[in-house]
Design a protein around this motif. Structure first.
Motif, short mmCIF file in Angstrom:
data_model
loop_
_atom_site.label_atom_id
_atom_site.label_comp_id
_atom_site.label_asym_id
_atom_site.label_seq_id
_atom_site.Cartn_x
_atom_site.Cartn_y
_atom_site.Cartn_z
N ARG A 5 -86.88 -28.41 70.04
CA ARG A 5 -86.64 -28.86 68.68
C ARG A 5 -87.96 -29.17 67.98
O ARG A 5 -88.13 -28.89 66.81
CB ARG A 5 -85.74 -30.09 68.69
N SER A 6 -88.91 -29.76 68.70
CA SER A 6 -90.18 -30.09 68.07
C SER A 6 -90.97 -28.84 67.70
O SER A 6 -91.80 -28.86 66.81
CB SER A 6 -91.01 -30.97 69.01
N ALA A 7 -90.66 -27.74 68.41
CA ALA A 7 -91.37 -26.49 68.13
C ALA A 7 -90.66 -25.63 67.10
O ALA A 7 -91.09 -24.54 66.79
CB ALA A 7 -91.53 -25.69 69.43
N ALA A 8 -89.55 -26.12 66.55
CA ALA A 8 -88.77 -25.33 65.62
C ALA A 8 -89.55 -25.05 64.35
O ALA A 8 -90.34 -25.87 63.90
CB ALA A 8 -87.47 -26.07 65.26
N PRO A 9 -89.35 -23.89 63.75
CA PRO A 9 -90.02 -23.57 62.49
C PRO A 9 -89.68 -24.60 61.42
O PRO A 9 -88.58 -25.15 61.39
CB PRO A 9 -89.43 -22.20 62.13
N GLN A 10 -90.60 -24.86 60.54
CA GLN A 10 -90.40 -25.86 59.51
C GLN A 10 -89.88 -25.25 58.21
O GLN A 10 -89.90 -25.90 57.18
CB GLN A 10 -91.73 -26.59 59.24
N ARG A 11 -89.38 -24.03 58.27
CA ARG A 11 -88.96 -23.32 57.07
C ARG A 11 -88.02 -24.15 56.18
O ARG A 11 -88.24 -24.25 54.98
CB ARG A 11 -88.30 -21.99 57.46
N PRO A 12 -86.95 -24.80 56.72
CA PRO A 12 -86.06 -25.53 55.84
C PRO A 12 -86.69 -26.78 55.23
O PRO A 12 -86.11 -27.38 54.33
CB PRO A 12 -84.88 -25.91 56.75
N ALA A 13 -87.87 -27.24 55.75
CA ALA A 13 -88.49 -28.43 55.19
C ALA A 13 -88.87 -28.21 53.73
O ALA A 13 -88.90 -29.14 52.94
CB ALA A 13 -89.71 -28.82 56.01
N SER A 14 -89.23 -26.98 53.34
CA SER A 14 -89.44 -26.69 51.93
C SER A 14 -88.07 -26.42 51.33
O SER A 14 -87.23 -25.79 51.94
CB SER A 14 -90.34 -25.47 51.76
N ARG A 15 -87.83 -26.95 50.16
CA ARG A 15 -86.50 -26.85 49.56
C ARG A 15 -86.17 -25.41 49.26
O ARG A 15 -86.95 -24.67 48.66
CB ARG A 15 -86.43 -27.69 48.29
N LEU A 16 -84.98 -24.98 49.68
CA LEU A 16 -84.58 -23.59 49.57
C LEU A 16 -83.67 -23.36 48.37
O LEU A 16 -82.83 -24.23 48.03
CB LEU A 16 -83.86 -23.15 50.84
N VAL A 41 -78.64 -25.19 45.18
CA VAL A 41 -77.70 -24.07 45.06
C VAL A 41 -77.88 -23.48 43.67
O VAL A 41 -77.47 -24.07 42.67
CB VAL A 41 -76.25 -24.52 45.29
N VAL A 42 -78.53 -22.33 43.63
CA VAL A 42 -78.88 -21.73 42.35
C VAL A 42 -77.82 -20.78 41.83
O VAL A 42 -77.76 -20.50 40.62
CB VAL A 42 -80.24 -21.00 42.45
N ALA A 43 -76.99 -20.24 42.73
CA ALA A 43 -75.98 -19.27 42.31
C ALA A 43 -74.82 -19.27 43.30
O ALA A 43 -74.99 -19.60 44.47
CB ALA A 43 -76.59 -17.86 42.22
N ALA A 44 -73.67 -18.90 42.78
CA ALA A 44 -72.47 -18.80 43.62
C ALA A 44 -71.56 -17.74 43.04
O ALA A 44 -71.52 -17.53 41.82
CB ALA A 44 -71.74 -20.14 43.70
N ALA A 74 -81.29 -15.74 45.98
CA ALA A 74 -81.38 -16.81 46.97
C ALA A 74 -82.44 -16.57 48.04
O ALA A 74 -82.76 -15.43 48.38
CB ALA A 74 -80.02 -16.98 47.65
N GLU A 75 -82.95 -17.67 48.56
CA GLU A 75 -83.76 -17.64 49.78
C GLU A 75 -82.87 -17.86 51.01
O GLU A 75 -83.13 -17.31 52.08
CB GLU A 75 -84.82 -18.74 49.72
N LEU A 76 -81.83 -18.67 50.84
CA LEU A 76 -80.83 -18.90 51.88
C LEU A 76 -79.50 -18.41 51.33
O LEU A 76 -79.00 -18.93 50.33
CB LEU A 76 -80.74 -20.39 52.22
N VAL A 77 -78.93 -17.38 51.97
CA VAL A 77 -77.65 -16.81 51.56
C VAL A 77 -76.57 -17.34 52.50
O VAL A 77 -76.62 -17.09 53.71
CB VAL A 77 -77.68 -15.27 51.58
N LEU A 78 -75.62 -18.05 51.93
CA LEU A 78 -74.52 -18.64 52.69
C LEU A 78 -73.27 -17.80 52.47
O LEU A 78 -72.74 -17.73 51.37
CB LEU A 78 -74.28 -20.08 52.24
#
Length: 300
Positions: A5-16, A41-44, A74-78
């Protein structure tokens, strides 16, 4: 696990910038949870009037767009659509390398997002272990629940970070185990609904005015016993080997539509009671005879 977990990428730390496809019962609530975690959430996509209403309530800052435009923004597509629609939908949408693509299906792993992964996206299955009714309490129920995460290493760590940000508890489930995982959840949650509603119907049929009020303390205590104590929390006539009472139950339920279900569940309860030592073999003989499936008369 802590080192991982400590080695996990920090990608989500910047707001997506999040795109939700689509704003149904699950997508709108998970989108709202991501918003609470600090993402945008920019679009749906929302086709029906009900989906548009949910988007307005849970995703007020989102622009309502066609699914391809949501993915492009989007940067994160749900992806939160019915299971069978996920693969063909994802294959039809634009993908940018470096995007994060997740879906919320409990039964499917990350392979269903293969077309997005092949196009350079990080892909993961991210399914909340919760039932969604479309009511406002759905969002509050997400706090502290488990989420089944499946994906390759980097994507899995990103999914874990997102779950932790939403206040959830990550549970890693292998791709090959997703169907069994989901079957267990359905067996416990959906079938419990059916059992309780069937019981309420029987009580209503004999004149009980408010069967839900009558059943609530009993069912709540039984669920608590099962979760706290496992088979050791079992009570009732099957665990006592009370064949006479079970026989009377079956007679009373004849013609109600649930006699065979009662018989099947009682047999399974007896098997668990025997295996755990709650029911002695000598006491089980008469009970199992009562529970044996009656032979059907041959049609002349």
């Amino acid at each position: 696990m802590d080192q991982q977990r400590s080695a996990a990428p920090q990608r989500p730390a910047s707001r997506l910038a999040v795109g939700v496809v689509s704003a149904g019962r699950v997508g709108s609530v998970v989108g709202a949870a991501l918003t609470r975690a600090g993402h945008r959430v920019v679009a749906a996509s929302a086709v029906s009037d009900a989906s548009r209403a949910r988007a307005a309530r849970h995703l007020p800052g989102a622009e309502i767009l066609p699914a391809p435009d949501v993915a492009a923004a989007a940067e994160l597509v749900l992806i939160a659509v019915p299971d069978d629609a996920i693969a063909p939908l994802v294959a039809s949408l634009p993908v940018r390398p470096g995007q994060i693509w997740v879906h919320t299906s409990g039964a499917l792993g990350a392979d269903v997002l293969r077309s997005a992964r092949d196009a350079g996206a990080l892909t993961a299955a991210l399914a909340p272990a919760m039932t969604f009714t479309g009511r406002d309490e759905d969002l509050e129920r997400l706090a502290g629940i488990s989420w089944a995460i499946t994906g390759e290493a980097e994507a899995r760590f990103v999914g874990e970070a997102l779950v932790l940000e939403m206040g959830g508890d990550p549970e890693h489930v292998d791709e090959a185990d997703r169907a069994r995982y989901h079957a267990a959840l359905v067996y416990a949650a959906n079938h419990l609904q059916t059992l309780v509603n069937d019981a309420a119907e029987q009580l209503r049929a004999i004149g009980v005015a408010n069967p839900q009020r009558l059943l609530s303390p009993l069912v709540s205590a039984s669920l608590d016993n099962a979760l706290r104590h496992g088979d050791a929390g079992l009570t009732g006539p099957v665990s006592r080997g009370d064949a006479g009472t079970v026989a009377r139950h079956l007679d009373a339920l004849a013609g109600t539509g649930i006699e065979d279900v009662y018989r099947t569940m009682a047999r399974r309860t007896a098997e668990r009671a025997l295996a755990s030592g709650r029911l002695k073999s000598a006491d089980a003989e008469g009970l199992l005879e009562v529970l044996a499936q009656p032979e059907k008369e041959e049609t002349p």
